[in-house]
Design a protein around this motif. Structure first.
Motif, short mmCIF file in Angstrom:
data_model
loop_
_atom_site.label_atom_id
_atom_site.label_comp_id
_atom_site.label_asym_id
_atom_site.label_seq_id
_atom_site.Cartn_x
_atom_site.Cartn_y
_atom_site.Cartn_z
N GLU A 14 -28.13 45.74 -3.04
CA GLU A 14 -28.44 44.34 -3.36
C GLU A 14 -27.25 43.44 -3.07
OE1 GLU A 14 -29.76 44.72 -7.41
OE2 GLU A 14 -31.85 44.94 -6.81
N LYS A 15 -26.03 43.91 -3.38
CA LYS A 15 -24.83 43.14 -3.07
C LYS A 15 -24.67 43.01 -1.55
CE LYS A 15 -22.21 44.34 -7.20
NZ LYS A 15 -21.07 45.10 -7.74
N HIS A 16 -24.91 44.11 -0.85
CA HIS A 16 -24.80 44.09 0.61
C HIS A 16 -25.83 43.13 1.21
CE1 HIS A 16 -25.14 45.68 4.76
NE2 HIS A 16 -23.83 45.80 4.63
N MET A 17 -27.03 43.13 0.66
CA MET A 17 -28.08 42.25 1.14
C MET A 17 -27.69 40.78 0.94
SD MET A 17 -30.97 42.05 2.56
CE MET A 17 -32.61 42.59 2.29
N ALA A 18 -27.13 40.46 -0.22
CA ALA A 18 -26.69 39.09 -0.50
C ALA A 18 -25.59 38.68 0.47
CB ALA A 18 -26.21 38.98 -1.95
N GLU A 19 -24.71 39.61 0.77
CA GLU A 19 -23.62 39.34 1.71
C GLU A 19 -24.17 39.07 3.11
OE1 GLU A 19 -20.27 42.20 3.49
OE2 GLU A 19 -20.20 42.03 1.30
N VAL A 20 -25.13 39.86 3.55
CA VAL A 20 -25.73 39.68 4.87
C VAL A 20 -26.48 38.34 4.92
CG1 VAL A 20 -27.51 40.57 6.44
CG2 VAL A 20 -25.86 42.14 5.42
N GLU A 21 -27.21 38.01 3.86
CA GLU A 21 -27.92 36.73 3.81
C GLU A 21 -26.93 35.57 3.89
OE1 GLU A 21 -30.20 36.92 0.22
OE2 GLU A 21 -31.81 38.08 1.15
N ASN A 22 -25.82 35.71 3.19
CA ASN A 22 -24.80 34.67 3.22
C ASN A 22 -24.21 34.53 4.63
OD1 ASN A 22 -23.19 32.67 2.07
ND2 ASN A 22 -21.53 34.12 1.64
N ASN A 23 -23.94 35.65 5.29
CA ASN A 23 -23.43 35.60 6.67
C ASN A 23 -24.43 34.91 7.60
OD1 ASN A 23 -21.15 36.99 5.91
ND2 ASN A 23 -21.85 38.96 6.69
N LEU A 24 -25.70 35.22 7.42
CA LEU A 24 -26.74 34.61 8.24
C LEU A 24 -26.82 33.11 7.98
CD1 LEU A 24 -29.01 35.21 10.26
CD2 LEU A 24 -30.52 35.57 8.31
N ARG A 25 -26.76 32.72 6.73
CA ARG A 25 -26.80 31.31 6.35
C ARG A 25 -25.62 30.56 6.97
NH1 ARG A 25 -27.15 32.21 1.30
NH2 ARG A 25 -29.40 32.46 1.29
N GLU A 26 -24.43 31.15 6.87
CA GLU A 26 -23.24 30.52 7.44
C GLU A 26 -23.35 30.35 8.95
OE1 GLU A 26 -19.72 32.68 6.37
OE2 GLU A 26 -20.01 32.32 4.21
N LEU A 27 -23.88 31.37 9.63
CA LEU A 27 -24.04 31.31 11.07
C LEU A 27 -25.00 30.20 11.47
CD1 LEU A 27 -23.39 32.58 13.84
CD2 LEU A 27 -25.36 34.07 13.50
N LEU A 28 -26.11 30.07 10.74
CA LEU A 28 -27.09 29.05 11.06
C LEU A 28 -26.56 27.65 10.73
CD1 LEU A 28 -30.39 30.81 10.00
CD2 LEU A 28 -29.51 30.44 12.32
N GLN A 29 -25.76 27.52 9.69
CA GLN A 29 -25.17 26.22 9.37
C GLN A 29 -24.10 25.85 10.38
OE1 GLN A 29 -23.79 26.62 5.33
NE2 GLN A 29 -25.80 26.13 4.45
N GLN A 30 -23.41 26.83 10.89
CA GLN A 30 -22.35 26.61 11.86
C GLN A 30 -22.92 26.12 13.20
OE1 GLN A 30 -20.20 30.18 12.69
NE2 GLN A 30 -18.70 29.19 14.01
N ASP A 31 -24.08 26.65 13.58
CA ASP A 31 -24.69 26.30 14.86
C ASP A 31 -26.16 25.93 14.67
OD1 ASP A 31 -25.36 25.99 17.50
OD2 ASP A 31 -24.87 28.04 18.10
#
Length: 128
Positions: A99-116
């Protein structure tokens, strides 16, 4: 060049998310199964306790029933209960990690989409 790198990063993150989701579902299924085993062992123990020591008790093996002393059945059910509890605690730890890993991956995805923001539009165009 940056767009291609971002797309590659997106697909990599998406793959990790799919993999983590599958592992999490598998752990949750195993957890439910072990909780069911634990409950059956507990209920069987509760039914065996009030019986007299000389009562005929039977152990089910497939379609066959074997005559076993009450003490043997009690020990087996107690062992199943202990094993299930140990497995449940281990699976619970795995579930928390995933669950922690999933939250981390979701956060990475969110950051990538906000960045571009253009990447988000490209991905939406691909999925339609």
């Amino acid at each position: 060049m940056a767009d291609e790198a971002n797309r590659t990063a997106f697909f990599e993150i998406q793959g990790r998310m799919i993999e983590t989701t599958a592992k999490l579902k598998q752990v949750q299924t195993q957890l439910r199964n072990k909780e069911g085993e634990k409950k059956r062992a507990y209920l069987t123990l509760e039914e065996l306790k009030p019986l007299a020591e000389d009562t005929n008790t039977y152990k089910s093996i497939g379609r066959t029933f074997l005559l076993e002393p009450k003490s043997v059945l009690m020990e087996e059910q107690e062992q199943k209960l202990k094993d299930s509890e140990a497995a449940i605690s281990s699976l619970q730890t795995s579930k928390e990690y995933l669950e922690k890993h999933m939250a981390e991956v979701e956060n990475n995805l969110r950051e990538l989409l906000q960045q571009d923001p253009g990447l988000a539009r490209q991905i939406m165009a691909l999925s339609v």
